[in-house]
Design an enzyme around this catalytic site. Structure first.
Site, PDB file in Angstrom:
ATOM      1  N   TYR A 133      28.187  80.172  12.159  1.00  0.00           N
ATOM      2  CA  TYR A 133      28.983  81.027  11.903  1.00  0.00           C
ATOM      3  C   TYR A 133      28.597  82.454  12.004  1.00  0.00           C
ATOM      4  O   TYR A 133      27.975  83.054  11.188  1.00  0.00           O
ATOM      5  CB  TYR A 133      29.667  80.875  10.558  1.00  0.00           C
ATOM      6  CG  TYR A 133      30.903  80.037  10.528  1.00  0.00           C
ATOM      7  CD1 TYR A 133      30.600  78.558  11.058  1.00  0.00           C
ATOM      8  CD2 TYR A 133      32.211  80.346  10.291  1.00  0.00           C
ATOM      9  CE1 TYR A 133      31.675  77.701  11.120  1.00  0.00           C
ATOM     10  CE2 TYR A 133      33.344  79.342  10.710  1.00  0.00           C
ATOM     11  CZ  TYR A 133      32.842  77.991  11.027  1.00  0.00           C
ATOM     12  OH  TYR A 133      33.851  77.345  11.054  1.00  0.00           O
ATOM     13  N   LYS A 186      24.201  65.809  12.755  1.00  0.00           N
ATOM     14  CA  LYS A 186      24.006  65.383  14.248  1.00  0.00           C
ATOM     15  C   LYS A 186      22.626  65.606  14.491  1.00  0.00           C
ATOM     16  O   LYS A 186      22.180  66.239  15.596  1.00  0.00           O
ATOM     17  CB  LYS A 186      24.838  66.520  15.057  1.00  0.00           C
ATOM     18  CG  LYS A 186      25.052  66.045  16.652  1.00  0.00           C
ATOM     19  CD  LYS A 186      25.911  64.824  16.546  1.00  0.00           C
ATOM     20  CE  LYS A 186      26.089  64.524  18.109  1.00  0.00           C
ATOM     21  NZ  LYS A 186      26.657  63.080  18.632  1.00  0.00           N
ATOM     22  N   ASP A 219      30.226  62.835  14.725  1.00  0.00           N
ATOM     23  CA  ASP A 219      31.417  62.201  15.740  1.00  0.00           C
ATOM     24  C   ASP A 219      31.977  60.920  15.131  1.00  0.00           C
ATOM     25  O   ASP A 219      33.088  60.569  15.001  1.00  0.00           O
ATOM     26  CB  ASP A 219      30.836  61.951  16.957  1.00  0.00           C
ATOM     27  CG  ASP A 219      29.476  61.655  17.260  1.00  0.00           C
ATOM     28  OD1 ASP A 219      28.777  61.585  16.021  1.00  0.00           O
ATOM     29  OD2 ASP A 219      28.800  61.077  18.252  1.00  0.00           O
ATOM     30  N   ASP A 243      34.092  72.772   8.288  1.00  0.00           N
ATOM     31  CA  ASP A 243      35.411  73.284   8.672  1.00  0.00           C
ATOM     32  C   ASP A 243      36.284  72.404   9.473  1.00  0.00           C
ATOM     33  O   ASP A 243      37.723  72.116   9.162  1.00  0.00           O
ATOM     34  CB  ASP A 243      35.075  74.487   9.589  1.00  0.00           C
ATOM     35  CG  ASP A 243      36.419  75.438   9.749  1.00  0.00           C
ATOM     36  OD1 ASP A 243      37.193  75.446   9.013  1.00  0.00           O
ATOM     37  OD2 ASP A 243      36.285  76.388  10.624  1.00  0.00           O
ATOM     38  N   ASP A 247      39.709  70.000   7.935  1.00  0.00           N
ATOM     39  CA  ASP A 247      41.070  70.047   8.329  1.00  0.00           C
ATOM     40  C   ASP A 247      41.641  68.901   8.753  1.00  0.00           C
ATOM     41  O   ASP A 247      42.825  68.456   8.407  1.00  0.00           O
ATOM     42  CB  ASP A 247      41.477  71.203   9.556  1.00  0.00           C
ATOM     43  CG  ASP A 247      41.581  72.447   9.373  1.00  0.00           C
ATOM     44  OD1 ASP A 247      41.284  72.956   8.062  1.00  0.00           O
ATOM     45  OD2 ASP A 247      42.044  73.489   9.927  1.00  0.00           O
TER      46      ASP A 247
END
Ligand code: ATP
Length: 368
Positions: A133, A186, A219, A243, A247
């Site tokens: 970010y 990851k 993933d 984030d 969602d």
């Protein structure tokens, strides 16, 4: 003596001026006989631009600093004048200013909402200040830049301190729930950055022996959420993964219109729905206020953690029970397949709270 709290009311843009007052009305009803609220309406977004020439005035930040917490409406920064649209969006600026490092996003399937994942009941604990970010991960300047017109770079930031404090938040939360934390990273590709995040979370896990821990690549976590979201209790992850996954989880559990979220640190908390300003339906009295109302219930539970009197937790329970009952009834907003307006839905939630409270009082007086 009746406790009293000072709360900010920041309407914001788009559907904000409809859903923020709706959430405040519900909170007033839930607080009846328990505590009083001094409201502090404060501008951000278009209202602030008109009055102060900026989307996040210093006056608003200074006033928020003196409060017990606040309700933040969404912002529609894409519609600001060009020179302001390029600045850090209001929610990001406020999170950075108050170092609200934890973004807590539950994804719970509510009966009656016909969710894709009806057994989902999980919480994503998202680190809120670091990662990719670029607008908030640097002390000065931006973490994103273009050395030539054809090359764009972004710097991802993961720190030991940032990872440790979000991991503690996740493990503390898991202790109050089903006692499992999944670390999402990851580390097979981003070995140093998300590898450090994973390692620090695993170190912190050692301090919470009652909580079991597992880890997944982001993933795989996305695939597992779709396959069977009920396997997750608390997910802790870095900013961007959190984030996106939150969602996804919110939609699986029902709709963005019911997805609550709290941004907090040890000393500050801000109720803010996971969805945006929804300019396409602004001003039509059709927005679903549920996400923000449930975010306010989260704010109440956060306040409860700092007070001995049980009143805030009780008001949160009243709110959640009333939302559950109304969503399960035919009174639903359009996003959930109903026809109720924002006002009608909010009135139904308030009636439910008042009706339940007076029945409780009657039972109490019959007994005494
Ligand atoms: P942002 O980038 O700020 O998240 P966005 O435009 O990507 O904003 P939203 O503003 O959340 O996303 O809107 C996405 C869609 O969801 C829109 O069609 C909007 O009308 C709908 N929506 C969002 N929030 C609500 C709500 N509370 N009630 C009903 N519909 C909503």
């Amino acid at each position: 003596m009746t406790p009293s709290i000072q709360l900010g009311l920041v309407a914001g843009d788009g559907i904000g001026p409809e859903i923020v007052p709706a959430a405040a009305r519900v909170l007033e009803a839930a607080a009846t006989d328990l505590f009083t609220i001094d409201w502090h309406p404060l501008p951000i977004g278009h209202e602030a631009i008109e009055r102060y020439g900026v989307a996040v005035p210093a006056e608003t930040l200074a006033a928020l600093d003196r409060l017990d917490g606040w309700i933040l409406g969404p912002h529609d920064s894409a519609s600001y004048p060009a020179q302001l649209a390029a600045a850090v969006p209001p929610a990001g600026a406020i999170r950075k200013h108050f170092d609200l490092f934890a973004n807590i996003r539950p994804a719970r399937a509510w009966p009656g909402t016909d969710p894709i994942a009806p057994r989902a009941d999980l919480v994503i604990v998202r680190e809120n200040t670091e990662g990719l970010y670029a607008d908030r991960n640097m002390f000065a300047g931006s973490g994103e830049f273009m050395p030539t017109p054809d090359v764009a770079l972004a710097v991802g930031v993961i720190t030991r301190a940032g990872s440790e404090r979000i991991a503690r938040e996740a493990f503390r939360l898991a202790e109050q729930r089903r006692r499992h934390v999944t670390i999402v990273h990851k580390a097979n590709v981003l070995t140093m950055t998300t590898g450090l995040f994973r390692d620090v979370c695993l170190e912190v896990a050692g301090d919470y022996p009652d909580v079991t821990v597992s880890e997944q690549f982001v993933d795989a976590a996305a695939a597992h959420l779709v396959r069977d979201a009920s396997i997750f209790d608390v997910i802790v992850t870095e900013n961007l993964f959190g984030d996106i996954l939150s969602d996804l989880a919110a939609e699986l559990a029902g709709s963005l219109g019911i997805a609550a979220s709290l941004n907090c640190s040890a000393t500050r908390a801000m109720a803010q729905a996971a969805h945006g300003a929804a300019p396409d339906i602004a001003g039509t009295d059709t927005a679903n206020p549920t996400a923000l109302i449930l975010s306010v219930a989260m704010l109440l539970r956060w306040l409860q953690g700092r007070h001995t009197s049980p009143v805030f937790g009780e008001a949160a329970g009243r709110t959640e029970d009333a939302i559950g009952a109304v969503i399960a009834s035919p009174i639903r907003t359009r996003d959930l397949g109903g026809t109720a307006s924002t006002t009608a839905f909010t009135d139904a939630v308030i009636e439910r709270i008042i009706g339940t409270s007076s029945r409780r009082r009657e039972r109490g007086s019959t007994r005494s």
